[in-house]
Design a protein around this motif. Sequence first.
Motif, PDB file in Angstrom:
ATOM      1  N   GLY B  78       0.820  -1.207   0.000  1.00 21.29           N
ATOM      2  CA  GLY B  78       0.000   0.000   0.000  1.00 21.29           C
ATOM      3  C   GLY B  78       0.852   1.254   0.000  1.00 21.29           C
ATOM      4  O   GLY B  78       2.057   1.216   0.169  1.00 21.29           O
ATOM      5  N   GLY B  79       0.144   2.352  -0.178  1.00 23.58           N
ATOM      6  CA  GLY B  79       0.843   3.617  -0.445  1.00 23.58           C
ATOM      7  C   GLY B  79       1.761   4.110   0.677  1.00 23.58           C
ATOM      8  O   GLY B  79       1.418   4.996   1.443  1.00 23.58           O
ATOM      9  N   VAL B  84       9.831   6.371   3.200  1.00 25.61           N
ATOM     10  CA  VAL B  84      10.026   5.093   3.898  1.00 25.61           C
ATOM     11  C   VAL B  84      10.468   4.046   2.890  1.00 25.61           C
ATOM     12  O   VAL B  84       9.854   3.868   1.844  1.00 25.61           O
ATOM     13  CB  VAL B  84       8.707   4.644   4.569  1.00 25.61           C
ATOM     14  N   ASN B  85      11.490   3.305   3.242  1.00 28.34           N
ATOM     15  CA  ASN B  85      11.967   2.236   2.376  1.00 28.34           C
ATOM     16  C   ASN B  85      11.151   0.987   2.691  1.00 28.34           C
ATOM     17  O   ASN B  85      11.159   0.504   3.808  1.00 28.34           O
ATOM     18  CB  ASN B  85      13.449   1.992   2.645  1.00 28.34           C
ATOM     19  N   ILE B  86      10.405   0.467   1.662  1.00 25.59           N
ATOM     20  CA  ILE B  86       9.471  -0.628   1.919  1.00 25.59           C
ATOM     21  C   ILE B  86      10.189  -1.864   2.421  1.00 25.59           C
ATOM     22  O   ILE B  86       9.706  -2.599   3.258  1.00 25.59           O
ATOM     23  CB  ILE B  86       8.678  -0.984   0.639  1.00 25.59           C
ATOM     24  N   THR B  92       9.606   0.472   8.264  1.00 31.76           N
ATOM     25  CA  THR B  92       8.154   0.267   8.217  1.00 31.76           C
ATOM     26  C   THR B  92       7.588   0.187   9.618  1.00 31.76           C
ATOM     27  O   THR B  92       6.539   0.759   9.929  1.00 31.76           O
ATOM     28  CB  THR B  92       7.799  -1.021   7.464  1.00 31.76           C
ATOM     29  N   GLN B  93       8.312  -0.503  10.520  1.00 38.04           N
ATOM     30  CA  GLN B  93       7.851  -0.595  11.909  1.00 38.04           C
ATOM     31  C   GLN B  93       7.745   0.780  12.534  1.00 38.04           C
ATOM     32  O   GLN B  93       6.773   1.098  13.227  1.00 38.04           O
ATOM     33  CB  GLN B  93       8.823  -1.441  12.741  1.00 38.04           C
ATOM     34  N   ARG B  94       8.779   1.580  12.266  1.00 37.47           N
ATOM     35  CA  ARG B  94       8.795   2.913  12.845  1.00 37.47           C
ATOM     36  C   ARG B  94       7.587   3.710  12.369  1.00 37.47           C
ATOM     37  O   ARG B  94       6.896   4.360  13.143  1.00 37.47           O
ATOM     38  CB  ARG B  94      10.094   3.640  12.452  1.00 37.47           C
TER      39      ARG B  94
END
Lengths: 97, 563
Positions: B78-79, B84-86, B92-94
């Motif tokens: 998702g967007g 953020v680096n996927i 992502t957690q952050r």
Amino acid sequence: MANEAEETVRKLSTHKGVAGVIIVNGEGIPIKTTLDNHVSVQYAGLMGSLIDKAKSVVRDLDPTNELTFLRIRSKRTEIMVAPDKDFILIVVQNPVD
Amino acid sequence: METYSYIMKRRDFGKQPMFCEQGPELCDTILPNPVEQKAFILRNPVHQATQNTPNFSLHEISTERAKYNTTGINHAEGGWPKDVNIHDPEATQRYRRKVEKEEEYINCVNACSPGMEHYALQNNAIDMYQIYYSDLASLPPVEKNSMRTVNVYRDPMGGRPISSICWQPEGQMRFAVSYVDMNYYRNPQGSIFGLLWDAETPAEPLMNFMPPSILLDLQFNPKDSTMLAGGLVTGQVVLFDIRRGSQAVSACPPHVAHRDMVRNVLFINSKSGLEFFSGGVDGACKWWDARNMSEPTEEMIIDIAKYTFDVPSMANAYGISTMEYEFTIPTRFMVGTDNGFVINANRKGKTQLEKLPIQYPAHTGTVRSLERNPYFLKNFLTVGDWRLHLWSEDCHDSPVLSMPPTRHKITCATWSPTKCSLLLCTGADGVISAWDLLRSQCKPVLTMYLGDDPPVKVRIHEQGSLVAVGTQKGSIFMLELSASMTASERNEKNLMLAILERETKREKILEARLREIRLKQRQAEEGSPRHSLGVDDPSAGDRDLAEATQDYFNVVKKELAAM
């Protein structure tokens, strides 16, 4: 406050038959989930468009009305979706027979 | 391409154009050609079309097509915001943690989860979507009886009353009808032809039968579907063959014929399959062989004998109104008479008493229909004045089952050949009623009003679903019975048998009791002049009655006192 939210989600996931709880934000990112990442992403992606469609259906039929809850019952599972302003709460449950 | 160039000097721009007059200039003259002119004539009048409407013009344009292309997007994630680096789980957690801390998130969770919890618990409690009763066996459908008219066959020779209808045997859809229209002196008032109809073509009959005089009864030979026997008003019997045409093939000579009109002919079970018997108003039954019509093979006079030495005489004979013969009982037959008796006859009897052993007092008038139940041969129905009776051969005094009397006379009744408990009867008020003895014995299961024209004859086809009803005005209505009235269910035969046996037993008991009482009375009269013996017996019943009444009143008194 955040702990409360955390607690609520945990309690929800411990109910009998509940397979998983996913909270998706407006952009389709699963924020909180008890399932695997790829499964959550799949649910998030699919539910988003369905919820939009359902919302527009209810609005079109009666402009004063709005979608409160959506339940999809299939042979093996039941997917319950509660839409909110910015987020979507999805619970996947296996019905007890 | 040629171009035209126009040159104007700059200083001439803006100058007023000066126009000058110039006369017409003859360019060319073409003279008329008289030779060609001769090929044309002046047209007079000339048709000139004008149309005084505004002019429209049609113009089509085709725009350039917009090209559409359908492709899928593989949007795995998702967007996520750009920064953020996927693929970095920590990033992502952050991001997720950040969103969780937002107020909106918390509000959403708090708002949605109670409802969600309610539904999850509901699911656990009951299975909302189960299909109820899916494992129960489906009930048999509700029985619906119905009858409907499928065709009407009108008499093409004027509306003559129908006297007999006979379906062609071997399941064919044809039936032969005889019409009778005569005045008091037995003279025909209309055509005397009988007709053979095909059930599929109501417009006109297949062929007609031309008897020498009025035809009262016409029956097919069950063994040979091309032969018919007919009874005439003169007392003669005739034979018809469908293949040989409309004229009668042979007729019996008048000196051996009946002395009065022949009301019924019936084929019997014989080795050659060509024998039949006839019965008439004169009270005699004659047996004929179709191969030799010059004289009957046997004769019997329907004169009830009381003693074995009684000689039958035509003077006392009862006129026959209807006859009945069952193929499986070859030597016996039944006769319904003009004065309301039904007589069980035995062809092979030695004396008159043996020949006519039993008679049943059926009706107060002519017995109009007499038919054995094709499944229970011991039981037969009789139809006469306003009543429909069901008899058993064993009970001689009264019918085993009796339907309530109707307001109008009943003209004809017949059993269904396929359903053992069904019988159809027609009344003079234009109503045809179907009685199903298993469902209700006091009223018909189905009634249908056919019209003011009273039906006089009814015959059901072998296969049980088509019914031909003939009326007074010569029309034949073809009715179709619904499937529930055509097919017999599995246990119907047993139930019907049980009903008939029970009724027969009841009748027998009543008969025995009556006989006892009569015997006792006779003994009392013969034995002693005192009446007390005779009075004893009936009073036995009275004593029971008195006791019962006493008990009842005691109970009533007690109840009243308690109140």
